[in-house]
Motif scaffolding. Structure first.
Motif, short mmCIF file in Angstrom:
data_model
loop_
_atom_site.label_atom_id
_atom_site.label_comp_id
_atom_site.label_asym_id
_atom_site.label_seq_id
_atom_site.Cartn_x
_atom_site.Cartn_y
_atom_site.Cartn_z
N CYS A 37 0.88 -1.17 0.00
CA CYS A 37 0.00 0.00 0.00
C CYS A 37 0.91 1.22 0.00
O CYS A 37 1.56 1.51 1.01
CB CYS A 37 -0.90 -0.02 1.23
SG CYS A 37 -2.14 1.28 1.22
N GLY A 38 0.99 1.88 -1.12
CA GLY A 38 1.94 2.98 -1.26
C GLY A 38 3.35 2.44 -1.15
O GLY A 38 3.70 1.48 -1.81
N SER A 39 4.14 3.04 -0.29
CA SER A 39 5.52 2.58 -0.13
C SER A 39 5.67 1.56 0.99
O SER A 39 6.77 1.09 1.26
CB SER A 39 6.43 3.79 0.16
OG SER A 39 6.04 4.40 1.37
N GLU A 40 4.59 1.21 1.65
CA GLU A 40 4.64 0.22 2.73
C GLU A 40 4.20 -1.14 2.20
O GLU A 40 3.36 -1.24 1.32
CB GLU A 40 3.73 0.66 3.87
CG GLU A 40 4.16 1.96 4.51
CD GLU A 40 3.25 2.36 5.66
OE1 GLU A 40 2.46 1.53 6.11
OE2 GLU A 40 3.35 3.52 6.07
N PHE A 41 4.78 -2.18 2.77
CA PHE A 41 4.42 -3.53 2.35
C PHE A 41 4.55 -4.49 3.52
O PHE A 41 5.19 -4.20 4.52
CB PHE A 41 5.29 -3.99 1.19
CG PHE A 41 6.75 -4.13 1.55
CD1 PHE A 41 7.24 -5.33 2.05
CD2 PHE A 41 7.62 -3.06 1.40
CE1 PHE A 41 8.58 -5.45 2.40
CE2 PHE A 41 8.96 -3.17 1.74
CZ PHE A 41 9.43 -4.38 2.25
N LEU A 42 3.89 -5.64 3.37
CA LEU A 42 4.01 -6.73 4.33
C LEU A 42 4.36 -8.00 3.56
O LEU A 42 3.79 -8.26 2.49
CB LEU A 42 2.70 -6.98 5.08
CG LEU A 42 2.23 -5.94 6.07
CD1 LEU A 42 0.85 -6.31 6.62
CD2 LEU A 42 3.22 -5.79 7.21
N THR A 43 5.26 -8.79 4.12
CA THR A 43 5.53 -10.10 3.54
C THR A 43 4.39 -11.03 3.96
O THR A 43 3.58 -10.70 4.84
CB THR A 43 6.86 -10.68 4.04
OG1 THR A 43 6.75 -10.92 5.45
CG2 THR A 43 8.03 -9.75 3.73
N TYR A 44 4.34 -12.20 3.35
CA TYR A 44 3.33 -13.17 3.74
C TYR A 44 3.45 -13.50 5.23
O TYR A 44 2.45 -13.61 5.93
CB TYR A 44 3.46 -14.46 2.91
CG TYR A 44 2.85 -14.33 1.55
CD1 TYR A 44 1.50 -14.62 1.34
CD2 TYR A 44 3.60 -13.92 0.45
CE1 TYR A 44 0.92 -14.51 0.09
CE2 TYR A 44 3.03 -13.82 -0.80
CZ TYR A 44 1.69 -14.10 -0.99
OH TYR A 44 1.13 -13.99 -2.22
N ARG A 45 4.66 -13.66 5.71
CA ARG A 45 4.88 -14.00 7.11
C ARG A 45 4.40 -12.86 8.03
O ARG A 45 3.75 -13.10 9.04
CB ARG A 45 6.35 -14.31 7.36
CG ARG A 45 6.62 -14.96 8.69
CD ARG A 45 8.01 -15.57 8.79
NE ARG A 45 8.06 -16.85 8.09
CZ ARG A 45 8.70 -17.09 6.93
NH1 ARG A 45 9.38 -16.13 6.35
NH2 ARG A 45 8.69 -18.26 6.38
N GLN A 46 4.71 -11.63 7.67
CA GLN A 46 4.25 -10.48 8.46
C GLN A 46 2.73 -10.36 8.43
O GLN A 46 2.09 -10.07 9.44
CB GLN A 46 4.89 -9.19 7.95
CG GLN A 46 6.38 -9.10 8.20
CD GLN A 46 7.01 -7.96 7.43
OE1 GLN A 46 6.63 -7.64 6.30
NE2 GLN A 46 8.01 -7.32 8.04
N LEU A 47 2.17 -10.59 7.25
CA LEU A 47 0.72 -10.53 7.12
C LEU A 47 0.07 -11.61 7.97
O LEU A 47 -0.93 -11.35 8.66
CB LEU A 47 0.30 -10.67 5.65
CG LEU A 47 -1.19 -10.62 5.35
CD1 LEU A 47 -1.83 -9.34 5.87
CD2 LEU A 47 -1.43 -10.77 3.85
N GLU A 48 0.64 -12.80 7.97
CA GLU A 48 0.09 -13.87 8.80
C GLU A 48 0.12 -13.47 10.28
O GLU A 48 -0.84 -13.72 11.03
CB GLU A 48 0.86 -15.17 8.61
CG GLU A 48 0.30 -16.29 9.47
CD GLU A 48 1.16 -17.54 9.46
OE1 GLU A 48 0.57 -18.62 9.52
OE2 GLU A 48 2.39 -17.42 9.42
N HIS A 49 1.19 -12.83 10.71
CA HIS A 49 1.29 -12.37 12.11
C HIS A 49 0.17 -11.38 12.43
O HIS A 49 -0.47 -11.47 13.48
CB HIS A 49 2.68 -11.74 12.34
CG HIS A 49 2.87 -11.26 13.73
ND1 HIS A 49 3.06 -12.10 14.80
CD2 HIS A 49 2.89 -10.00 14.23
CE1 HIS A 49 3.18 -11.38 15.90
NE2 HIS A 49 3.09 -10.10 15.59
N GLU A 50 -0.08 -10.44 11.52
CA GLU A 50 -1.16 -9.46 11.73
C GLU A 50 -2.52 -10.16 11.75
O GLU A 50 -3.38 -9.83 12.57
CB GLU A 50 -1.13 -8.39 10.64
CG GLU A 50 0.06 -7.46 10.71
CD GLU A 50 0.13 -6.72 12.03
OE1 GLU A 50 -0.89 -6.14 12.46
OE2 GLU A 50 1.21 -6.72 12.65
N VAL A 51 -2.71 -11.10 10.84
CA VAL A 51 -3.96 -11.87 10.78
C VAL A 51 -4.19 -12.58 12.11
O VAL A 51 -5.29 -12.54 12.67
CB VAL A 51 -3.94 -12.88 9.61
CG1 VAL A 51 -5.08 -13.88 9.71
CG2 VAL A 51 -4.00 -12.14 8.27
#
Length: 109
Positions: A37-51
Motif C-alpha cells: 500500500c503505497g511505499s509500505e508492504f508486508l511479507t506473507y509471514r508479516q501478514l500472517e502475524h497481523e492476521v
C-alpha cells in the motif's frame, strides 16, 4: 463453463476456503511481498502475524464461526489482514463504508 457436478466438486474442501489459499501461499512465499500500500508492504509471514493478532482479538471479543463480522477499515494492509482474520476463524465479513450515511451503516449492521 463448469457443469453442476464440476462446480460442486470445485466448492468442496479447501478450494472453497479463501484463507486456506492464503495459508498455502504463505508457506510457499513467506518472505515475499504479500500486500503493498503505497511505499509500505508486508511479507506473507508479516501478514500472517497481523492476521493472527486480529483473529485472536475477535475470538476474545466473542466472535464465533458462521457469525457476521463488520469491517470498517480504510483500504490498507490492515483491511487485507482484517478480512483474512475474519475468514480464518470461520466468520463472514461485512464491509462497512464509513463514508456512507449513518442510517445506511446502521441498516447494514
Amino acid at each position: 463453463m463448469l457443469n453442476n457436478s464440476e462446480l460442486q466438486h470445485s466448492l468442496q474442501g479447501d478450494s472453497a476456503n479463501i484463507y486456506s489459499h492464503f495459508d498455502r501461499a504463505m508457506k510457499k512465499n513467506g518472505d515475499r511481498i504479500a500486500v503493498a500500500c503505497g511505499s509500505e508492504f508486508l511479507t506473507y509471514r508479516q501478514l500472517e502475524h497481523e492476521v493472527d493478532k486480529i483473529a485472536l482479538a475477535l475470538l476474545v471479543a466473542g466472535a464465533v464461526p458462521t457469525q457476521r463480522v463488520g469491517i470498517a477499515v480504510a483500504h490498507s494492509q490492515r483491511l487485507v489482514a482484517s478480512i483474512l482474520a475474519v475468514l480464518k476463524i470461520g466468520c463472514t465479513y461485512v464491509p462497512i463504508d464509513t463514508r456512507h450515511p449513518r442510517s445506511r451503516i446502521f441498516h447494514v449492521v
